[in-house]
Enzyme design. Structure first.
Site, PDB file in Angstrom:
ATOM      1  N   HIS A  23       0.834  -1.203   0.000  1.00 52.27           N
ATOM      2  CA  HIS A  23       0.000   0.000   0.000  1.00 52.27           C
ATOM      3  C   HIS A  23       0.874   1.261   0.000  1.00 52.27           C
ATOM      4  CE1 HIS A  23      -3.776   2.169   1.326  1.00 52.27           C
ATOM      5  NE2 HIS A  23      -2.866   3.044   1.673  1.00 52.27           N
ATOM      6  N   GLU A  24       1.805   1.340   0.945  1.00 52.07           N
ATOM      7  CA  GLU A  24       2.631   2.536   1.071  1.00 52.07           C
ATOM      8  C   GLU A  24       3.631   2.645  -0.082  1.00 52.07           C
ATOM      9  OE1 GLU A  24       1.896   4.841   3.061  1.00 52.07           O
ATOM     10  OE2 GLU A  24       0.424   3.731   4.250  1.00 52.07           O
ATOM     11  N   HIS A  27       1.844   4.209  -3.012  1.00 48.58           N
ATOM     12  CA  HIS A  27       1.697   5.664  -2.841  1.00 48.58           C
ATOM     13  C   HIS A  27       2.969   6.365  -3.315  1.00 48.58           C
ATOM     14  CE1 HIS A  27      -2.140   5.952  -0.939  1.00 48.58           C
ATOM     15  NE2 HIS A  27      -1.799   5.423   0.220  1.00 48.58           N
TER      16      HIS A  27
END
Length: 215
Positions: A23-24, A27
């Site tokens: 997820h990170e 980003h």
């Protein structure tokens, strides 16, 4: 997530760690592609979980069933098209969790096809880790799309409304208290305000049905 016993938590954590890491990373990757090297320069374009884990947030996950990772910082001034790019960066995280959940679902289908579900204890544990990983990542996807600060969905929502930066900053400053208040209220009353669980079960049931997975 609700509270789990230690045995169940150990089966859930691989999916949580993988989900938060991917997820990170996404980003940061999308921010980099949009012209902002901040995540790259701070070492966040990595699939090493230690680059992304916030230990307090991780402790909350273990104890309370919900928590957080280190947020990837971006410099809006370096984005080529700030409003469009901020939406793309925000959506990248939930998209990563959706991709991971679908990938694990296909892997589960392959494993079940190659090996019967009545295998030994280690095989059963492996299946449970896969299933928990699927549900966790569907959950991370749906939860982060909620339009409540500081979740990713709030960035999409606020940018779509074309709110001023000052208004957005105020909403993000106090939104986290609203989010924690809702989560605390749900945990203490068993009254559902955020229908995350319902949506996650619907997603998982439909994906399993499509892939012919019967659990």
């Amino acid at each position: 997530m609700n509270s789990f016993d230690i045995g169940t938590m150990l089966k859930v954590l691989p999916g949580v760690i993988a989900g938060l890491t991917f997820h990170e990373f996404m980003h940061g990757y999308v921010a980099f592609r949009c012209g902002d090297p901040t995540a790259r320069d701070s070492g966040r374009l990595s699939l090493n979980p230690l680059r992304h884990i916030d230990w307090l947030g991780f402790l909350f996950i273990v104890i309370a069933g919900f928590g957080w990772a280190k947020p990837v910082m971006i410099n809006r001034n370096l984005l080529r098209q700030p409003r469009r790019d901020e939406i793309a960066i925000a959506l990248a995280g939930p998209a990563a969790n959706l991709i991971l959940a679908l990938t694990l679902s296909v892997l589960l289908q392959v494993v079940l096809a190659l090996h019967p579900a009545d295998g030994g204890p280690l095989f059963v544990i492996f299946l449970q880790i896969l299933v928990y990983g699927i549900y966790v990542n569907f959950g991370l996807c749906v939860f982060n799309l909620l339009p409540i600060p500081p979740l990713d969905g709030s960035h999409v929502f606020f940018q779509s409304l074309r709110l001023s930066e000052a208004t957005t900053a105020i909403l993000h400053r106090y939104g986290i208290f609203a989010l924690f208040g809702i989560l605390l209220f749900e945990s203490q009353t068993n009254i559902t305000i955020l229908p995350v669980g319902t949506i996650v079960r619907w997603l998982a049931d439909n994906v399993f049905s499509l892939l012919g997975i019967s659990l």
